[in-house]
Design a protein around this motif. Structure first.
Motif, mmCIF file in Angstrom:
data_model
loop_
_atom_site.group_PDB
_atom_site.id
_atom_site.type_symbol
_atom_site.label_atom_id
_atom_site.label_comp_id
_atom_site.label_asym_id
_atom_site.label_seq_id
_atom_site.Cartn_x
_atom_site.Cartn_y
_atom_site.Cartn_z
ATOM 1 N N LEU A 1 0.835 6.570 10.731
ATOM 2 C CA LEU A 1 0.165 5.665 9.788
ATOM 3 C C LEU A 1 0.658 4.236 9.996
ATOM 4 C CD1 LEU A 1 0.548 8.366 7.209
ATOM 5 C CD2 LEU A 1 -1.666 7.373 7.780
ATOM 6 N N PRO A 2 -0.258 3.310 10.241
ATOM 7 C CA PRO A 2 0.145 1.964 10.651
ATOM 8 C C PRO A 2 0.665 1.066 9.537
ATOM 9 C CG PRO A 2 -2.242 2.107 10.544
ATOM 10 C CD PRO A 2 -1.709 3.487 10.277
ATOM 11 N N TYR A 3 0.354 1.366 8.266
ATOM 12 C CA TYR A 3 0.717 0.459 7.179
ATOM 13 C C TYR A 3 1.201 1.241 5.971
ATOM 14 C CZ TYR A 3 -2.360 -2.560 9.901
ATOM 15 O OH TYR A 3 -2.949 -3.251 10.912
ATOM 16 N N GLY A 4 1.908 0.532 5.118
ATOM 17 C CA GLY A 4 2.242 1.059 3.807
ATOM 18 C C GLY A 4 3.551 1.812 3.724
ATOM 19 N N GLN A 5 3.838 2.198 2.492
ATOM 20 C CA GLN A 5 5.013 2.993 2.157
ATOM 21 C C GLN A 5 4.558 4.453 2.183
ATOM 22 O OE1 GLN A 5 6.323 1.498 -1.688
ATOM 23 N NE2 GLN A 5 5.617 -0.526 -1.079
ATOM 24 N N VAL A 6 5.018 5.194 3.177
ATOM 25 C CA VAL A 6 4.497 6.535 3.438
ATOM 26 C C VAL A 6 5.456 7.605 2.928
ATOM 27 C CG1 VAL A 6 3.677 8.129 5.212
ATOM 28 C CG2 VAL A 6 3.309 5.668 5.493
ATOM 29 N N THR A 7 4.903 8.553 2.169
ATOM 30 C CA THR A 7 5.637 9.745 1.759
ATOM 31 C C THR A 7 4.890 10.963 2.294
ATOM 32 O OG1 THR A 7 4.460 9.824 -0.353
ATOM 33 C CG2 THR A 7 6.585 8.691 -0.326
ATOM 34 N N VAL A 8 5.627 12.052 2.480
ATOM 35 C CA VAL A 8 5.034 13.276 3.026
ATOM 36 C C VAL A 8 5.430 14.459 2.152
ATOM 37 C CG1 VAL A 8 4.914 14.818 5.017
ATOM 38 C CG2 VAL A 8 5.096 12.357 5.376
ATOM 39 N N GLU A 9 4.432 15.235 1.758
ATOM 40 C CA GLU A 9 4.651 16.483 1.033
ATOM 41 C C GLU A 9 4.217 17.634 1.938
ATOM 42 O OE1 GLU A 9 2.981 16.770 -2.955
ATOM 43 O OE2 GLU A 9 2.731 14.599 -2.923
ATOM 44 N N GLU B 1 -3.631 10.323 0.916
ATOM 45 C CA GLU B 1 -3.980 9.578 -0.293
ATOM 46 C C GLU B 1 -3.521 8.130 -0.116
ATOM 47 O OE1 GLU B 1 -3.214 13.345 -3.299
ATOM 48 O OE2 GLU B 1 -1.676 11.789 -3.117
ATOM 49 N N VAL B 2 -4.403 7.195 -0.432
ATOM 50 C CA VAL B 2 -4.103 5.771 -0.261
ATOM 51 C C VAL B 2 -4.327 5.043 -1.584
ATOM 52 C CG1 VAL B 2 -4.708 3.655 0.992
ATOM 53 C CG2 VAL B 2 -4.836 5.883 2.154
ATOM 54 N N MET C 1 0.850 -1.186 0.000
ATOM 55 C CA MET C 1 0.000 0.000 0.000
ATOM 56 C C MET C 1 0.888 1.239 0.000
ATOM 57 S SD MET C 1 -3.076 1.054 2.627
ATOM 58 C CE MET C 1 -2.053 1.031 4.082
ATOM 59 N N LYS C 2 0.508 2.224 -0.802
ATOM 60 C CA LYS C 2 1.240 3.489 -0.813
ATOM 61 C C LYS C 2 0.350 4.551 -0.180
ATOM 62 C CE LYS C 2 4.196 2.364 -4.620
ATOM 63 N NZ LYS C 2 4.668 2.675 -5.947
ATOM 64 N N VAL C 3 0.945 5.341 0.679
ATOM 65 C CA VAL C 3 0.230 6.399 1.389
ATOM 66 C C VAL C 3 1.008 7.699 1.189
ATOM 67 C CG1 VAL C 3 -0.671 7.175 3.605
ATOM 68 C CG2 VAL C 3 -0.532 4.721 3.123
ATOM 69 N N ASN C 4 0.353 8.671 0.587
ATOM 70 C CA ASN C 4 0.987 9.974 0.408
ATOM 71 C C ASN C 4 0.237 10.987 1.264
ATOM 72 O OD1 ASN C 4 2.855 11.838 -0.771
ATOM 73 N ND2 ASN C 4 1.138 12.649 -1.937
ATOM 74 N N VAL C 5 0.966 11.630 2.151
ATOM 75 C CA VAL C 5 0.398 12.635 3.044
ATOM 76 C C VAL C 5 0.786 14.009 2.530
ATOM 77 C CG1 VAL C 5 0.389 13.537 5.402
ATOM 78 C CG2 VAL C 5 0.577 11.071 5.011
ATOM 79 N N LYS C 6 -0.209 14.857 2.337
ATOM 80 C CA LYS C 6 0.036 16.252 1.985
ATOM 81 C C LYS C 6 -0.353 17.105 3.183
ATOM 82 C CE LYS C 6 -0.868 15.660 -2.936
ATOM 83 N NZ LYS C 6 -1.765 16.022 -4.049
#
Length: 119
Positions: A76-84, A116-117, A52-57
């Motif tokens: 965030l408990p799961y996934g590959q997390v990126t932050v903008e 975004e998930v 799962m990919k998670v993008n945080v803006k």
């Protein structure tokens, strides 16, 4: 992200203490707090939450250099997390300075988040 599945939004405020990370973490928690995605695993590659990919803006009003991105990611408990990080959010008065709460001034820090998930 190849396929966007969900977008969750939230707001977080640090009323006293002027800590941008506190406000950002609260915004992300607010965005995901009322959601459940029980079927997400079935659409992820290999049925794995690791895919799962998670993008945080984050729209932040100030102190971008003080924002602890690792603390935001840990929310965030799961996934590959990126932050903008982008300009936005709000600074407004709390109406009072409470030194015992760590206030340096009377400002509240308000951060807006979009999570975004997908995969």
């Amino acid at each position: 992200m190849e396929r966007l599945m969900f977008i969750e939004t939230g707001m977080g405020i640090d009323v006293h203490g002027q800590d941008i990370t506190t406000a950002a973490v609260r915004a992300v928690k607010n965005a995901i707090h009322f959601n459940s995605m029980p079927g997400i695993r079935s659409v992820l590659p290999d049925n794995s939450l690791d895919n799962m990919k998670v993008n945080v803006k984050l729209a932040v009003p100030c102190d971008k250099d003080k924002l602890n991105i690792e603390d935001v990611k840990a929310t965030l408990p799961y996934g590959q997390v990126t932050v903008e990080i982008m300009d936005g959010g709000m600074l407004t008065t709390s109406g009072i300075v409470l030194e015992e709460k760590g206030d340096k001034n009377d400002l509240m820090y308000i951060v807006v988040a979009s999570v975004e998930v997908g995969y």
